[in-house]
Write a protein that holds these residues in place. Sequence first.
Motif, PDB file in Angstrom:
ATOM      1  N   SER A   1      18.887  13.794   1.449  1.00 14.18           N
ATOM      2  CA  SER A   1      19.482  15.128   1.995  1.00 14.18           C
ATOM      3  C   SER A   1      20.713  15.049   3.094  1.00 14.18           C
ATOM      4  O   SER A   1      21.201  16.106   3.096  1.00 14.18           O
ATOM      5  CB  SER A   1      18.031  15.697   2.877  1.00 14.18           C
ATOM      6  N   GLN A   2      20.222  13.257   3.822  1.00 16.52           N
ATOM      7  CA  GLN A   2      21.302  13.686   4.031  1.00 16.52           C
ATOM      8  C   GLN A   2      23.484  13.565   4.029  1.00 16.52           C
ATOM      9  O   GLN A   2      23.739  13.172   4.236  1.00 16.52           O
ATOM     10  CB  GLN A   2      21.535  12.726   5.706  1.00 16.52           C
ATOM     11  N   LYS A   3      22.371  12.748   2.715  1.00 18.09           N
ATOM     12  CA  LYS A   3      23.899  12.153   1.777  1.00 18.09           C
ATOM     13  C   LYS A   3      24.731  11.104   1.980  1.00 18.09           C
ATOM     14  O   LYS A   3      25.460  10.887   1.850  1.00 18.09           O
ATOM     15  CB  LYS A   3      25.098  13.784   2.173  1.00 18.09           C
ATOM     16  N   SER A   4      23.692  10.194   2.834  1.00 23.94           N
ATOM     17  CA  SER A   4      24.126   9.137   2.987  1.00 23.94           C
ATOM     18  C   SER A   4      23.206   8.426   3.448  1.00 23.94           C
ATOM     19  O   SER A   4      21.687   8.565   3.670  1.00 23.94           O
ATOM     20  CB  SER A   4      25.071   8.931   4.364  1.00 23.94           C
ATOM     21  N   GLY A   5      23.017   6.792   3.020  1.00 25.44           N
ATOM     22  CA  GLY A   5      21.825   6.205   3.377  1.00 25.44           C
ATOM     23  C   GLY A   5      22.554   4.120   2.861  1.00 25.44           C
ATOM     24  O   GLY A   5      23.331   4.209   2.570  1.00 25.44           O
ATOM     25  N   ARG A   6      22.087   3.898   3.369  1.00 27.15           N
ATOM     26  CA  ARG A   6      21.671   2.343   3.117  1.00 27.15           C
ATOM     27  C   ARG A   6      20.993   1.580   2.463  1.00 27.15           C
ATOM     28  O   ARG A   6      19.791   1.486   3.752  1.00 27.15           O
ATOM     29  CB  ARG A   6      22.318   1.527   4.517  1.00 27.15           C
ATOM     30  N   ILE A   7      20.404   1.050   1.771  1.00 29.80           N
ATOM     31  CA  ILE A   7      19.554   0.049   1.720  1.00 29.80           C
ATOM     32  C   ILE A   7      19.632  -1.135   1.330  1.00 29.80           C
ATOM     33  O   ILE A   7      20.675  -1.399   0.633  1.00 29.80           O
ATOM     34  CB  ILE A   7      18.472   0.315   0.254  1.00 29.80           C
TER      35      ILE A   7
ATOM     36  N   ASP B   1       0.841  -1.273  -0.363  1.00 24.08           N
ATOM     37  CA  ASP B   1       0.004  -0.200  -0.020  1.00 24.08           C
ATOM     38  C   ASP B   1       1.059   1.094   0.420  1.00 24.08           C
ATOM     39  O   ASP B   1       1.766   1.683   0.840  1.00 24.08           O
ATOM     40  CB  ASP B   1      -0.917   0.109   1.279  1.00 24.08           C
ATOM     41  N   VAL B   2       1.176   2.166  -1.294  1.00 24.44           N
ATOM     42  CA  VAL B   2       1.925   3.219  -1.275  1.00 24.44           C
ATOM     43  C   VAL B   2       1.492   3.865  -0.546  1.00 24.44           C
ATOM     44  O   VAL B   2       2.523   5.004   0.252  1.00 24.44           O
ATOM     45  CB  VAL B   2       2.272   3.407  -2.720  1.00 24.44           C
ATOM     46  N   ALA B   3      -0.003   4.300  -0.131  1.00 20.71           N
ATOM     47  CA  ALA B   3       0.202   5.854   0.901  1.00 20.71           C
ATOM     48  C   ALA B   3       1.004   5.370   1.874  1.00 20.71           C
ATOM     49  O   ALA B   3       1.470   6.250   2.790  1.00 20.71           O
ATOM     50  CB  ALA B   3      -1.607   6.276   0.458  1.00 20.71           C
ATOM     51  N   ALA B   4      -0.200   4.328   2.356  1.00 22.23           N
ATOM     52  CA  ALA B   4       0.763   3.548   3.598  1.00 22.23           C
ATOM     53  C   ALA B   4       1.941   3.510   3.705  1.00 22.23           C
ATOM     54  O   ALA B   4       2.587   4.458   5.052  1.00 22.23           O
ATOM     55  CB  ALA B   4      -0.125   2.354   4.267  1.00 22.23           C
ATOM     56  N   ILE B   5       2.643   3.272   2.724  1.00 22.19           N
ATOM     57  CA  ILE B   5       4.638   3.873   3.010  1.00 22.19           C
ATOM     58  C   ILE B   5       4.781   5.563   2.856  1.00 22.19           C
ATOM     59  O   ILE B   5       6.040   5.710   4.088  1.00 22.19           O
ATOM     60  CB  ILE B   5       4.875   2.810   1.708  1.00 22.19           C
ATOM     61  N   LYS B   6       4.156   5.792   2.673  1.00 21.01           N
ATOM     62  CA  LYS B   6       4.074   7.218   2.606  1.00 21.01           C
ATOM     63  C   LYS B   6       4.157   8.056   4.091  1.00 21.01           C
ATOM     64  O   LYS B   6       5.042   9.097   4.405  1.00 21.01           O
ATOM     65  CB  LYS B   6       3.361   7.927   1.268  1.00 21.01           C
ATOM     66  N   HIS B   7       3.002   7.105   4.595  1.00 20.07           N
ATOM     67  CA  HIS B   7       2.989   7.803   5.618  1.00 20.07           C
ATOM     68  C   HIS B   7       3.801   8.008   7.054  1.00 20.07           C
ATOM     69  O   HIS B   7       3.690   8.045   7.662  1.00 20.07           O
ATOM     70  CB  HIS B   7       0.926   7.473   5.648  1.00 20.07           C
TER      71      HIS B   7
ATOM     72  N   LEU C   1      22.121   5.993  -7.243  1.00 20.62           N
ATOM     73  CA  LEU C   1      21.954   6.742  -6.253  1.00 20.62           C
ATOM     74  C   LEU C   1      23.593   6.184  -5.418  1.00 20.62           C
ATOM     75  O   LEU C   1      24.537   7.290  -4.273  1.00 20.62           O
ATOM     76  CB  LEU C   1      21.343   6.202  -4.692  1.00 20.62           C
ATOM     77  N   ALA C   2      24.720   5.819  -6.353  1.00 23.05           N
ATOM     78  CA  ALA C   2      26.189   5.503  -5.676  1.00 23.05           C
ATOM     79  C   ALA C   2      27.327   7.002  -5.901  1.00 23.05           C
ATOM     80  O   ALA C   2      27.740   7.071  -4.723  1.00 23.05           O
ATOM     81  CB  ALA C   2      26.904   5.258  -6.476  1.00 23.05           C
ATOM     82  N   SER C   3      26.336   7.959  -6.233  1.00 19.36           N
ATOM     83  CA  SER C   3      27.641   8.972  -6.132  1.00 19.36           C
ATOM     84  C   SER C   3      26.489   9.908  -5.436  1.00 19.36           C
ATOM     85  O   SER C   3      27.528  11.208  -4.307  1.00 19.36           O
ATOM     86  CB  SER C   3      26.793   9.932  -7.514  1.00 19.36           C
TER      87      SER C   3
ATOM     88  N   SER D   1      11.723   1.762  -0.580  1.00 14.67           N
ATOM     89  CA  SER D   1      12.831   2.715  -1.040  1.00 14.67           C
ATOM     90  C   SER D   1      12.719   3.860  -2.050  1.00 14.67           C
ATOM     91  O   SER D   1      13.390   5.125  -1.205  1.00 14.67           O
ATOM     92  CB  SER D   1      13.491   1.835  -2.356  1.00 14.67           C
ATOM     93  N   GLN D   2      12.076   4.182  -2.649  1.00  7.86           N
ATOM     94  CA  GLN D   2      11.207   5.261  -3.211  1.00  7.86           C
ATOM     95  C   GLN D   2      10.962   6.479  -2.020  1.00  7.86           C
ATOM     96  O   GLN D   2      11.715   7.042  -2.381  1.00  7.86           O
ATOM     97  CB  GLN D   2      10.435   5.100  -4.118  1.00  7.86           C
ATOM     98  N   ALA D   3      10.610   5.832  -1.149  1.00  3.11           N
ATOM     99  CA  ALA D   3       9.669   6.374  -0.382  1.00  3.11           C
ATOM    100  C   ALA D   3      10.899   7.351   0.959  1.00  3.11           C
ATOM    101  O   ALA D   3      11.153   8.577   1.567  1.00  3.11           O
ATOM    102  CB  ALA D   3       9.002   5.807   0.872  1.00  3.11           C
ATOM    103  N   VAL D   4      12.233   6.668   0.935  1.00  2.00           N
ATOM    104  CA  VAL D   4      12.696   6.760   1.978  1.00  2.00           C
ATOM    105  C   VAL D   4      13.931   7.516   1.392  1.00  2.00           C
ATOM    106  O   VAL D   4      15.126   8.489   1.551  1.00  2.00           O
ATOM    107  CB  VAL D   4      13.482   5.599   2.825  1.00  2.00           C
ATOM    108  N   LEU D   5      14.086   7.557  -0.670  1.00  2.00           N
ATOM    109  CA  LEU D   5      15.248   8.663  -1.145  1.00  2.00           C
ATOM    110  C   LEU D   5      15.285  10.157  -0.604  1.00  2.00           C
ATOM    111  O   LEU D   5      16.429  10.686  -0.514  1.00  2.00           O
ATOM    112  CB  LEU D   5      14.992   8.440  -2.744  1.00  2.00           C
ATOM    113  N   ALA D   6      14.673  10.697  -0.279  1.00  2.32           N
ATOM    114  CA  ALA D   6      14.403  11.851  -0.265  1.00  2.32           C
ATOM    115  C   ALA D   6      15.004  12.902   0.708  1.00  2.32           C
ATOM    116  O   ALA D   6      16.361  13.584   0.877  1.00  2.32           O
ATOM    117  CB  ALA D   6      13.101  12.802  -0.445  1.00  2.32           C
ATOM    118  N   THR D   7      14.859  11.620   2.097  1.00  2.89           N
ATOM    119  CA  THR D   7      15.701  12.077   3.514  1.00  2.89           C
ATOM    120  C   THR D   7      17.409  11.385   2.842  1.00  2.89           C
ATOM    121  O   THR D   7      18.278  12.204   3.696  1.00  2.89           O
ATOM    122  CB  THR D   7      15.255  10.965   3.975  1.00  2.89           C
ATOM    123  N   MET D   8      17.101  10.226   2.676  1.00  2.00           N
ATOM    124  CA  MET D   8      18.812   9.926   2.576  1.00  2.00           C
ATOM    125  C   MET D   8      19.686  10.673   1.337  1.00  2.00           C
ATOM    126  O   MET D   8      20.545  10.711   1.456  1.00  2.00           O
ATOM    127  CB  MET D   8      18.545   8.257   2.087  1.00  2.00           C
TER     128      MET D   8
END
Length: 253
Positions: free
Chosen positions: A135-141, A70-76, A178-180, A126-133
């Motif tokens: 902006s942090q310039k770091s993340g692990r999926i 449920d994409v809306a539930a993920i975003k929420h 996202l590698a760069s 993964s799509q839903a966390v991208l903007a945050t990661m």
Amino acid sequence: MSEINEKRKVAIVTGAGQGLGLEIAKKFLSEEMKVVFVDVNQQLLNEVKNSADLQPYLSNSKFLQVDVSDVAAIKHSVNEILREWFRIDILVNNAGVRKETSIEDMTEEEWNKILSVNLGGTFFYSQAVLATMKSQKSGRIINISSYGGQAGPLSSGAHYCASKAGQLVLTKTFARSLASQGITVNAVAPAAIETPEMKNIDTNKLAKMKDSIPVQRFGREEEVAGIVSYLASDAAGYITGSTFDINGGLLMR
Ligand code: ADP
């Protein structure tokens, strides 16, 4: 909340109500992270929350009932995490469903269900966390795939195998994109991991299964969690787009 606490990494683990997801979530808690336990099954989440193991860690744990198809539930859920914990460092896409179904008996409904949970859930979380990661310039999926997505064993069902294979190529497309930006994306592909449900399998069948594994034993959940923990760590910053086989030598390549 103490300043040290504020610096803790925030990890989301989907399908953390039991089994491998729970093992991974507990490993992260023991490594001083804040952990979001995501699962569609509220009862499992309640059991985890009330278990003795979790009591020392409750202030660093969040339990969210989310259906990952449920994409809306993920975003929420992502908004809710950010509202309280402000960052997302690690996402483990582990939620999954599996069903043994022959090609002849496959229904459209069953096909769509497995693909939307296992593969759609991985993509849209993964799509839903991208903007945050970003902006942090770091993340692990880290995507929990399976030997099923590599070898296509009939016992796993074509829909399950296709969803697990899909996760492996999503791992590469996300990793490339996202590698760069300081974000790594990797997969693990376990096989023959010991689970409580194995009690229900006929002992002769189990013995045969074990015999087919070169190391002659089943794998342990903590052996998968150990690699996930490594991939989530700072030490793994140069690894991206990779799949780690954890299968006792069933598949060597
Ligand atoms: P394993 O431990 O082998 O990964 P399990 O079936 O034990 O497999 O665990 C999978 C977890 O994923 C379960 O806790 C289940 O409730 C959860 N899950 C299944 N479907 C969904 C979904 N649509 N959204 C979120 N979690 C799900």
